[in-house]
Design a protein around this motif. Structure first.
Motif, short mmCIF file in Angstrom:
data_model
loop_
_atom_site.label_atom_id
_atom_site.label_comp_id
_atom_site.label_asym_id
_atom_site.label_seq_id
_atom_site.Cartn_x
_atom_site.Cartn_y
_atom_site.Cartn_z
N GLY A 119 105.64 107.00 58.70
CA GLY A 119 104.89 105.74 58.18
C GLY A 119 104.31 106.09 56.72
N SER A 120 103.54 107.10 56.91
CA SER A 120 103.03 107.57 55.53
C SER A 120 103.91 108.17 54.64
N ALA A 121 105.32 109.08 55.20
CA ALA A 121 105.84 109.58 54.02
C ALA A 121 106.56 108.51 53.52
N SER A 122 106.98 107.61 54.18
CA SER A 122 107.76 106.17 53.80
C SER A 122 107.16 105.45 52.81
N ALA A 123 105.84 105.46 53.20
CA ALA A 123 104.82 104.96 51.95
C ALA A 123 104.75 105.38 50.80
N LEU A 124 104.88 106.72 50.80
CA LEU A 124 104.72 107.29 49.51
C LEU A 124 106.25 107.33 48.81
N LEU A 125 107.20 107.20 49.48
CA LEU A 125 108.25 107.02 48.84
C LEU A 125 108.65 105.44 48.16
N GLY A 126 108.32 104.74 48.89
CA GLY A 126 108.09 103.20 48.23
C GLY A 126 107.28 103.31 47.00
N VAL A 127 106.02 103.78 47.42
CA VAL A 127 105.04 103.61 46.01
C VAL A 127 105.40 104.41 44.80
N LEU A 128 106.19 105.53 44.94
CA LEU A 128 106.65 106.03 43.74
C LEU A 128 107.70 105.55 43.06
N GLN A 129 108.84 104.92 44.06
CA GLN A 129 109.54 103.94 43.22
C GLN A 129 109.12 102.74 42.48
N PHE A 130 108.25 102.09 43.22
CA PHE A 130 107.45 101.02 42.44
C PHE A 130 106.64 101.29 41.17
N LEU A 131 105.92 102.37 41.34
CA LEU A 131 105.26 102.93 40.26
C LEU A 131 106.02 103.48 39.29
N ILE A 132 106.80 104.25 39.21
CA ILE A 132 107.58 104.70 38.22
C ILE A 132 108.60 103.59 37.59
N GLY A 133 109.11 102.92 38.28
CA GLY A 133 109.97 101.61 37.73
C GLY A 133 109.24 100.91 37.11
N GLY A 134 107.90 100.37 37.67
CA GLY A 134 106.98 99.68 36.82
C GLY A 134 106.56 100.21 35.64
N THR A 152 102.26 94.65 42.40
CA THR A 152 101.17 95.39 42.82
C THR A 152 101.17 95.31 44.37
N GLY A 153 101.13 94.20 44.77
CA GLY A 153 100.85 93.95 46.47
C GLY A 153 102.18 94.88 47.17
N LEU A 154 103.23 94.63 46.64
CA LEU A 154 104.42 95.45 47.27
C LEU A 154 104.06 96.83 47.35
N ALA A 155 103.41 97.52 46.09
CA ALA A 155 103.15 98.92 46.14
C ALA A 155 101.84 99.18 46.97
N LEU A 156 100.79 98.36 46.68
CA LEU A 156 99.54 99.04 47.63
C LEU A 156 99.86 98.55 49.09
N GLY A 157 100.24 97.72 49.31
CA GLY A 157 100.71 97.31 50.59
C GLY A 157 101.33 98.72 51.41
N GLN A 158 102.04 99.25 50.78
CA GLN A 158 102.96 100.19 51.55
C GLN A 158 101.92 101.43 51.78
N LEU A 159 100.95 101.63 50.76
CA LEU A 159 100.08 102.61 51.18
C LEU A 159 99.02 102.38 52.36
#
Length: 405
Positions: free
Chosen positions: A338-353, A54-61
């Motif tokens: 930075g924002s675009a990179s955040a969405l890339l990372g969050v989508l990966q963690f969210l769907i994978g999780g 959760t921290g890895l996902a939210l922190g990116q946002l």
């Protein structure tokens, strides 16, 4: 960029982007020891896994937009300091719930390294060089998930689970020193974005309305989730269903990871000669072919001779998917990388999780759920790419490489 500088940035940014697998993988072998030492049940200890994710996902946002406003360097250094201190605090945790809370903080700090590393790459490179450098990062991103559990297991021979977190603290401190002395600011003041909450929401809204960005981001996230489903279910499928020993399982896992690294380097050689969109399409096609083969081998009970090559193709194809999808997604969003990179990372963690629990939904004595999930995700990635990512992106992705920033 000169080769020594390229190697320096690859090591530092690769290490930063590996905070996720380092934080999760090194600590997995210690779960039983943590449960016994803290007098906690398995579910209480596993709560720390969820907290870190959760921290890895939210922190990116949070950290992604902050890096667009204040530059890359300050948020990155703050995040790495937070990661190192939280790792040390985890080593001193008196209870399972305290450990979970500290793991959340650790994830928030580590997220800065993951999201800002991608943004820094976008600042430094464009066009062919951008995709080539992301291919170079696959050397680190492919090897760390394999080595992390091995290193964690070996550490337990010489120290306790608390020593694993001390080691993570030391890794964070080493990367902090490297960033302080060797990683300059890469986002000039004139290119920074306003930092208000409404502006940040407008930026995210604009990215989500960009069909091409969404196509690249979602297709990569779905392919990544297919690999995540393999990681979540392979230990049960290969050891419980097909009766591989732990050593044999480690060998299979290692061979598949070598496949990612190899394809990432092949991609680096092909970028500039072959259009990045075409390379991404080939990677997604290989991922889908492997996913369908995984489903067929599990549903029809074809055994390891069919399953192992299918898993290898599914996993190795990520070496083509990740660098090209990331480069294509970020290529048109230089000012808000930075924002675009955040969405890339969050989508990966969210769907994978979200999909990983489905792998074990029928218990550990059947491989069919893993086959269904891997097959469905890989096919969905191709469908999303074909539906959303039609519009041509910057021509610079087929030009000779150059540096920008």
């Amino acid at each position: 960029m000169a080769e020594p500088s390229r190697a320096k940035y690859a090591l530092i940014l690769g290490g930063m982007s590996a905070f996720g697998p380092l934080s999760m993988g090194m600590y997995l072998p210690a779960l039983p020891a943590i449960s016994g030492d803290l007098h906690a049940g398995a579910s209480q200890v596993q709560l720390s896994l969820l907290a870190c994710t959760t921290g890895l996902a939210l922190g990116q946002l949070v950290m992604g937009p902050l890096s667009d406003t204040y530059g890359r360097r300050r948020p990155l250094l703050v995040g790495v300091v937070l990661y190192a201190l939280a790792s040390l605090a985890c080593a001193l945790a008196p209870s399972a719930y305290a450990l979970a809370a500290l793991r959340l903080v650790q994830g928030l700090g580590g997220a800065a390294g993951i999201v800002i590393a991608r943004a820094v790459v976008r600042d430094l490179f464009s066009g062919v060089a951008l995709a080539k450098f992301f291919s170079l990062l696959m050397l680190v991103n492919g090897v760390v998930p394999v080595l992390a559990p091995v290193v964690g297991g070996q550490l337990l021979h010489v120290t306790s689970w608390r020593g694993v977190f001390v080691t993570l603290c030391a890794i964070g401190a080493a990367l902090l020193v490297a960033a302080v002395f060797a990683l300059p600011e890469t986002l000039p003041r004139e290119r920074r974005q306003p930092g208000s909450l409404p502006q940040t929401l407008r930026t995210f809204g604009g990215l989500l309305r960009d069909r091409t960005f969404l196509g690249f981001a979602l297709s990569a996230a779905l392919a990544f989730a297919a690999m995540f489903a393999y990681i979540s279910g392979s230990s049960f499928v290969l050891q419980d269903v097909h009766h591989l020993s732990p050593q044999q399982f480690s060998l299979v896992f290692g061979v598949n990871s070598i496949g990612i690294v190899t394809m990432g380097q092949v991609n680096g050689l092909l970028v500039g000669k072959v259009d990045s969109r075409r390379l991404l399409a080939i990677g997604l096609g290989g991922n889908a072919l492997g996913g369908v083969a995984v489903f067929a081998s599990t549903a029809l009970g074809l055994g390891l001779p069919a399953l192992l090559p299918a898993l290898f193709l599914t996993v190795a194809s990520i070496g083509l998917v990740f660098p090209n999808a990331t480069a294509l997604a970020l290529s048109s969003h230089r000012e808000t990388a930075g924002s675009a990179s955040a969405l890339l990372g969050v989508l990966q963690f969210l769907i994978g999780g979200l999909v990983s629990p489905l792998v074990g939904i029928a218990g550990s004595d059947t491989a069919v759920p893993m086959g269904v999930v891997v097959g469905a995700l890989s096919l969905s990635a191709v469908l999303v790419f074909a539906t959303f990512a039609r519009r041509p992106v910057e021509r610079e992705l087929t030009r000779p490489e150059r540096r920008s920033g």
